[in-house]
Design an enzyme around this catalytic site. Structure first.
Site, PDB file in Angstrom:
ATOM      1  N   THR A  59       0.498 -23.856  -9.408  1.00  0.00           N
ATOM      2  CA  THR A  59      -1.036 -22.934  -9.432  1.00  0.00           C
ATOM      3  C   THR A  59      -2.043 -24.455  -9.828  1.00  0.00           C
ATOM      4  O   THR A  59      -3.162 -24.109  -9.128  1.00  0.00           O
ATOM      5  CB  THR A  59      -0.965 -22.058 -10.365  1.00  0.00           C
ATOM      6  OG1 THR A  59      -0.359 -22.480 -11.844  1.00  0.00           O
ATOM      7  CG2 THR A  59      -0.246 -20.801  -9.748  1.00  0.00           C
ATOM      8  N   ASN A  84      -0.857 -12.932 -20.034  1.00  0.00           N
ATOM      9  CA  ASN A  84      -1.748 -13.600 -19.067  1.00  0.00           C
ATOM     10  C   ASN A  84      -1.653 -13.052 -17.853  1.00  0.00           C
ATOM     11  O   ASN A  84      -0.598 -12.839 -17.161  1.00  0.00           O
ATOM     12  CB  ASN A  84      -1.353 -15.043 -19.228  1.00  0.00           C
ATOM     13  CG  ASN A  84      -1.880 -15.757 -18.039  1.00  0.00           C
ATOM     14  OD1 ASN A  84      -3.139 -15.383 -17.656  1.00  0.00           O
ATOM     15  ND2 ASN A  84      -1.405 -17.088 -17.829  1.00  0.00           N
ATOM     16  N   HIS A  86      10.512   9.321  17.822  1.00  0.00           N
ATOM     17  CA  HIS A  86      11.256  10.747  17.988  1.00  0.00           C
ATOM     18  C   HIS A  86      12.036  11.059  16.772  1.00  0.00           C
ATOM     19  O   HIS A  86      12.877  10.586  16.447  1.00  0.00           O
ATOM     20  CB  HIS A  86      11.950  10.275  19.274  1.00  0.00           C
ATOM     21  CG  HIS A  86      11.476  10.143  20.470  1.00  0.00           C
ATOM     22  ND1 HIS A  86      10.483  10.538  21.340  1.00  0.00           N
ATOM     23  CD2 HIS A  86      11.690   8.896  20.991  1.00  0.00           C
ATOM     24  CE1 HIS A  86      10.279   9.981  22.388  1.00  0.00           C
ATOM     25  NE2 HIS A  86      10.864   8.616  22.183  1.00  0.00           N
TER      26      HIS A  86
END
Length: 393
Positions: free
Chosen positions: A84, A160, A308
C-alpha cells in the site's frame, strides 16, 4: 484535501469474479465498489481524486474519466504490486498538500468518514472482538501512540480500518523499506506520522473490507438496504412490488412478478412473468429473470440470465452467465454450520449460515443442474444435463 484511492489490485481472493474485472469495479448496488469510496470522499471534503490503478486499469479510467461528480480526477499507475505504501508512492507526483488514503475495496459509513477528514491527521479505527488478526492501534485517549501488526497481546481493541489523512510532509515519507512479507506497508508511513504529529483515532461506526465473494454479497446487502423506492421502468399488469424496490428506466417487470425489497432492477433488465425476487437482490443491466424463477438475496451481474424455473439463493453470479432451465442452487448445510468456500486453494468459512454459489463470467449450466452450497464455477465453466455439482469446477 486530495484523496488517493487505491484501486490497482486484481483481488485474487475474489476469483473467478476478478478474472476480467478489477475488484474495485465489481458492482455494489447501482455503481462499482470503488465509486462508493469516491462518493464518500467527495462528501467528506475531497476536492481532487487520485486513483492508483494497475490491473485492468482501463476499466477504472473509463468509468471515472477526467472529472467525477464535479471533482477533478487523476490517475497514477502502480507497476508492481508491492504494497500500500508503494501504491501511494505511485501517486507522489500528484500530491501537493494534506491527503487522504482510502482503499478502493473498503466501505465506511458517511458520518465516520466525514469525522476522519475533519480530524486530520487521523486514522480510522474499528473496535473488534479479536484484535489479534488486525493491525492494532495503541492510544492515549483519542491520540494514537503507535501501531502493531497482529499482536499476541493487543494494547487495545482498536483495529486499523485502513483509511488515513496524512499531513503534506508525509509525501516525503512514502519510501519505506520492504516488510517481512515483501511489501512496502502504509502502516510504516503511519508510524512516522505518529512520531512527527498528533494523530487522532477516529472510530468508525461501520466498516466492511470487501475481499471475498461473500463480502461482496454483504456490501450489496448494506447498500441495497439504503434504497428509496422508485419505479421508473415499465411495470406491467398485476406485478406486485413491495417495499424499497427500484426499477430503473428501460427495465421491464412482467405480470405475475413479486419483488420484495430491498431490490434494484437495473436498466435493460427483464423480469418475469411469474418470477419471485426477494431479499437484498441486485439485477444488473440487461439481465433476464424468467418464468417461475425465484431469486433470493443474490447479485446477478450484467448480461446474465436465469430464464426458466430455477432457484438461486444467496449467490454471486458474474457477467454473461446463463443458468439452464431447472437449475437449483443449495444455500444451506444440513448441519446448520456456516457454508465453506475455497479461496486461493484453502477451504474457508464464509461465516454465513446461508450461502449459495459463485459463478465466474460466462459460466453456463445445463438443464436440471444442481449446485451445492459453496460451489465455485470458474470463468466459462459448463455442466451437463441433470448433473449434481458438489465440487468446484
Amino acid at each position: 484535501m486530495q484523496a488517493v484511492v487505491l484501486a490497482a489490485g486484481q483481488g485474487t481472493r475474489m476469483r473467478p469474479l476478478t478474472d476480467h474485472t478489477p475488484k474495485p469495479m465489481l458492482p455494489v448496488a447501482d455503481r462499482p465498489l470503488v465509486a462508493h469510496t469516491a462518493d464518500m470522499a467527495i462528501q467528506a471534503g475531497a476536492d481532487e481524486l487520485i486513483f492508483v490503478v494497475g490491473y485492468e486499469a482501463e476499466a477504472v479510467r473509463s468509468y471515472f474519466g477526467d472529472e467525477y461528480s464535479g471533482v477533478p480526477v487523476s490517475f497514477a499507475v502502480q507497476e508492481e504490486q508491492l504494497g500500500t505504501a508503494d501504491a501511494v508512492a505511485a501517486a507522489k507526483a500528484h500530491l501537493d498538500g494534506p491527503f487522504a488514503v482510502l482503499n478502493g475495496d473498503n466501505l465506511y459509513d458517511a458520518e465516520s468518514l466525514n469525522a476522519l477528514f475533519d480530524a486530520a491527521p487521523s486514522v480510522a479505527a474499528y473496535r473488534v472482538d479479536d484484535p489479534t488478526s488486525y493491525g492494532v492501534l495503541s492510544a492515549d485517549g483519542d491520540t494514537v501512540t503507535g501501531i502493531v501488526e497482529k499482536p499476541d497481546d493487543p494494547p487495545t481493541d482498536l483495529a486499523n480500518a485502513g483509511a488515513y489523512v496524512f499531513p503534506a510532509q508525509a509525501r516525503d515519507w512514502l519510501d519505506v523499506p520492504l516488510s517481512d512479507r515483501g511489501e512496502r506497508e502504509i502502516t510504516d508511513v503511519l508510524a512516522r506520522v505518529i512520531e512527527e504529529s498528533t494523530v487522532t483515532a477516529v472510530e468508525v461506526d461501520r466498516w466492511l473490507d470487501v475481499g471475498r465473494p461473500w463480502e461482496l454479497l454483504e456490501a450489496n446487502e448494506w447498500k441495497l438496504g439504503q434504497l428509496d423506492r422508485r419505479l421508473d421502468g415499465e411495470v406491467r399488469g398485476d406485478a406486485d412490488l413491495r417495499g424499497e424496490v427500484v426499477v430503473e428506466t428501460g427495465a421491464v417487470i412482467e405480470p405475475g412478478v413479486v419483488i420484495e425489497g430491498p431490490a434494484l432492477v437495473r436498466s435493460g433488465a427483464h423480469v418475469g412473468p411469474n418470477a419471485y425476487v426477494r431479499g437484498a437482490t441486485l439485477l444488473g443491466e440487461d439481465t433476464h429473470v424468467g418464468h417461475g424463477v425465484e431469486l433470493k438475496n443474490t447479485v446477478l451481474m450484467a448480461d446474465s440470465n436465469v430464464p426458466h424455473v430455477s432457484y438461486v439463493g444467496d449467490s454471486v453470479i458474474g457477467r454473461e452467465v446463463n443458468f439452464g432451465a431447472g437449475t437449483q442452487v443449495a444455500n444451506l448445510r444440513h448441519d446448520g454450520d456456516p457454508v465453506q468456500m475455497t479461496v486461493k486453494g484453502d477451504r474457508v468459512s464464509t461465516g454465513r449460515r446461508k450461502f449459495g454459489v459463485v459463478a465466474g463470467d460466462g459460466a453456463k449450466t445445463a438443464i436440471n443442474t444442481s449446485l451445492n452450497a459453496g460451489v465455485v464455477l470458474s470463468t466459462g465453466a459448463t455442466t451437463t444435463p441433470g448433473e449434481s455439482v458438489t465440487r468446484d469446477r
